[in-house]
Write a protein that holds these residues in place. Structure first.
Motif, PDB file in Angstrom:
ATOM      1  N   UNK A  80       0.822  -1.210   0.000  1.00 36.88           N
ATOM      2  CA  UNK A  80       0.000   0.000   0.000  1.00 36.88           C
ATOM      3  C   UNK A  80       0.859   1.265   0.000  1.00 36.88           C
ATOM      4  N   UNK A  81       1.995   1.200   0.681  1.00 37.84           N
ATOM      5  CA  UNK A  81       2.893   2.353   0.702  1.00 37.84           C
ATOM      6  C   UNK A  81       3.458   2.648  -0.681  1.00 37.84           C
ATOM      7  N   UNK A  82       3.784   1.604  -1.407  1.00 37.45           N
ATOM      8  CA  UNK A  82       4.426   1.768  -2.711  1.00 37.45           C
ATOM      9  C   UNK A  82       3.430   1.894  -3.856  1.00 37.45           C
ATOM     10  N   UNK A  83       2.186   1.474  -3.619  1.00 43.76           N
ATOM     11  CA  UNK A  83       1.160   1.518  -4.664  1.00 43.76           C
ATOM     12  C   UNK A  83      -0.100   2.186  -4.104  1.00 43.76           C
ATOM     13  N   UNK A  84      -0.070   3.507  -3.973  1.00 44.62           N
ATOM     14  CA  UNK A  84      -1.207   4.215  -3.375  1.00 44.62           C
ATOM     15  C   UNK A  84      -2.513   3.998  -4.130  1.00 44.62           C
ATOM     16  N   UNK A  85      -2.422   3.638  -5.419  1.00 45.39           N
ATOM     17  CA  UNK A  85      -3.646   3.378  -6.177  1.00 45.39           C
ATOM     18  C   UNK A  85      -4.384   2.160  -5.624  1.00 45.39           C
ATOM     19  N   UNK A  86      -3.650   1.246  -4.963  1.00 49.73           N
ATOM     20  CA  UNK A  86      -4.305   0.086  -4.357  1.00 49.73           C
ATOM     21  C   UNK A  86      -5.175   0.490  -3.178  1.00 49.73           C
ATOM     22  N   UNK A  87      -4.775   1.539  -2.464  1.00 56.20           N
ATOM     23  CA  UNK A  87      -5.612   2.036  -1.364  1.00 56.20           C
ATOM     24  C   UNK A  87      -6.956   2.482  -1.909  1.00 56.20           C
ATOM     25  N   UNK A  88      -6.929   3.224  -2.997  1.00 56.62           N
ATOM     26  CA  UNK A  88      -8.174   3.706  -3.595  1.00 56.62           C
ATOM     27  C   UNK A  88      -9.027   2.549  -4.105  1.00 56.62           C
ATOM     28  N   UNK A  89      -8.401   1.597  -4.797  1.00 58.28           N
ATOM     29  CA  UNK A  89      -9.153   0.473  -5.368  1.00 58.28           C
ATOM     30  C   UNK A  89      -9.785  -0.378  -4.266  1.00 58.28           C
ATOM     31  N   UNK A  90      -9.016  -0.701  -3.235  1.00 57.39           N
ATOM     32  CA  UNK A  90      -9.537  -1.507  -2.142  1.00 57.39           C
ATOM     33  C   UNK A  90     -10.586  -0.739  -1.342  1.00 57.39           C
ATOM     34  N   UNK A  91     -10.431   0.575  -1.261  1.00 61.59           N
ATOM     35  CA  UNK A  91     -11.420   1.396  -0.574  1.00 61.59           C
ATOM     36  C   UNK A  91     -12.750   1.354  -1.312  1.00 61.59           C
ATOM     37  N   UNK A  92     -12.706   1.439  -2.631  1.00 60.34           N
ATOM     38  CA  UNK A  92     -13.931   1.285  -3.417  1.00 60.34           C
ATOM     39  C   UNK A  92     -14.561  -0.084  -3.164  1.00 60.34           C
ATOM     40  N   UNK A  93     -13.718  -1.107  -3.117  1.00 63.68           N
ATOM     41  CA  UNK A  93     -14.211  -2.456  -2.850  1.00 63.68           C
ATOM     42  C   UNK A  93     -14.820  -2.592  -1.476  1.00 63.68           C
ATOM     43  N   UNK A  94     -14.257  -1.866  -0.490  1.00 63.91           N
ATOM     44  CA  UNK A  94     -14.791  -1.916   0.868  1.00 63.91           C
ATOM     45  C   UNK A  94     -16.212  -1.367   0.912  1.00 63.91           C
TER      46      UNK A  94
END
Length: 225
Positions: free
Chosen positions: A175-189
């Protein structure tokens, strides 16, 4: 969760539900600042916060993690001593036991929620995190392992302490290195929260009753004339 029961397909249901929180939106993590991680629970052994403390200490990313710890208990002193002794000098806010509204307000500030517990049912705090749009990092076990999917979080195998520490560290580095994953997983949440609402469970129960009570194919009831 689908299984075979008495020759029929049956779907198990998590015992905990959630409510949709109006205004909740996907998280946008800016790597120019620390990744804000929230942990909440009783400070007792099975909640296993030290696994997360060691994981943060082991992160390979040069970017930083800022941890907010909610709750208190018999292990608080030992956990604080451990945090002070780790080489990375973790950035931790020990917030203690908060009223529910204040706890939710702290969770809203986070980018990700971590549940390091070893033994749980389906914790309400995981449901709340999902409904707030927080990606969840947890063990792939118990109710949290069923509530959290690859679309809304990252699950770590529950094998031994070293596997857990390595798994949580790898998840945080990702998550630190791929901030776009935070957004994608947040949408999934947020989407997963909709699937786990109490209203969705009511609809699921009603659909199951209708399926069970429906007459077999080709059988006409007397009331049908």
């Amino acid at each position: 969760i689908v299984c075979e029961v008495w020759g029929c397909r049956a779907e198990k249901m998590l015992e905990t539900g959630t409510d949709i929180i109006e205004g909740a939106s996907p998280r946008h993590y800016d790597p120019k600042r620390p990744l804000r991680v929230c942990w909440s629970g009783l400070h007792i052994g099975k909640k296993a916060l030290p696994l997360l403390l060691h994981a943060i200490d082991r992160c390979q990313s040069p970017l930083r993690v800022e941890l907010s710890v909610l709750g208190e208990g018999q292990e608080t002193g030992r956990w604080q001593f451990l945090a002070r002794s780790l080489k990375s000098k973790l950035s931790i806010k020990w917030l203690g036991r908060l009223e529910h509204s204040a706890a939710i307000a702290e969770m809203i500030k986070a980018d990700v929620f971590v549940l390091s517990s070893l033994q749980e049912g389906t914790p309400a705090v995981v449901m709340e995190a999902l409904s707030l749009g927080l990606p969840v990092l947890c063990h792939d076990a118990c109710g949290m392992g069923q509530a959290v999917t690859p679309e809304c979080g990252i699950k770590v195998p529950l094998i031994d302490p070293q596997t857990s520490i390595a798994g949580f560290a790898a998840a945080l580095d990702r998550l630190l290195l791929h901030p776009e994953d935070v957004f994608r997983l947040s949408q999934g949440a947020l989407q997963r929260a909709k699937e786990l609402t109490w209203d969705a469970k009511v609809a699921q129960i009603l659909a199951t009753y209708e399926q069970v009570l429906a007459p077999p194919d080709g059988v006409r009831l007397a009331s049908d004339g």
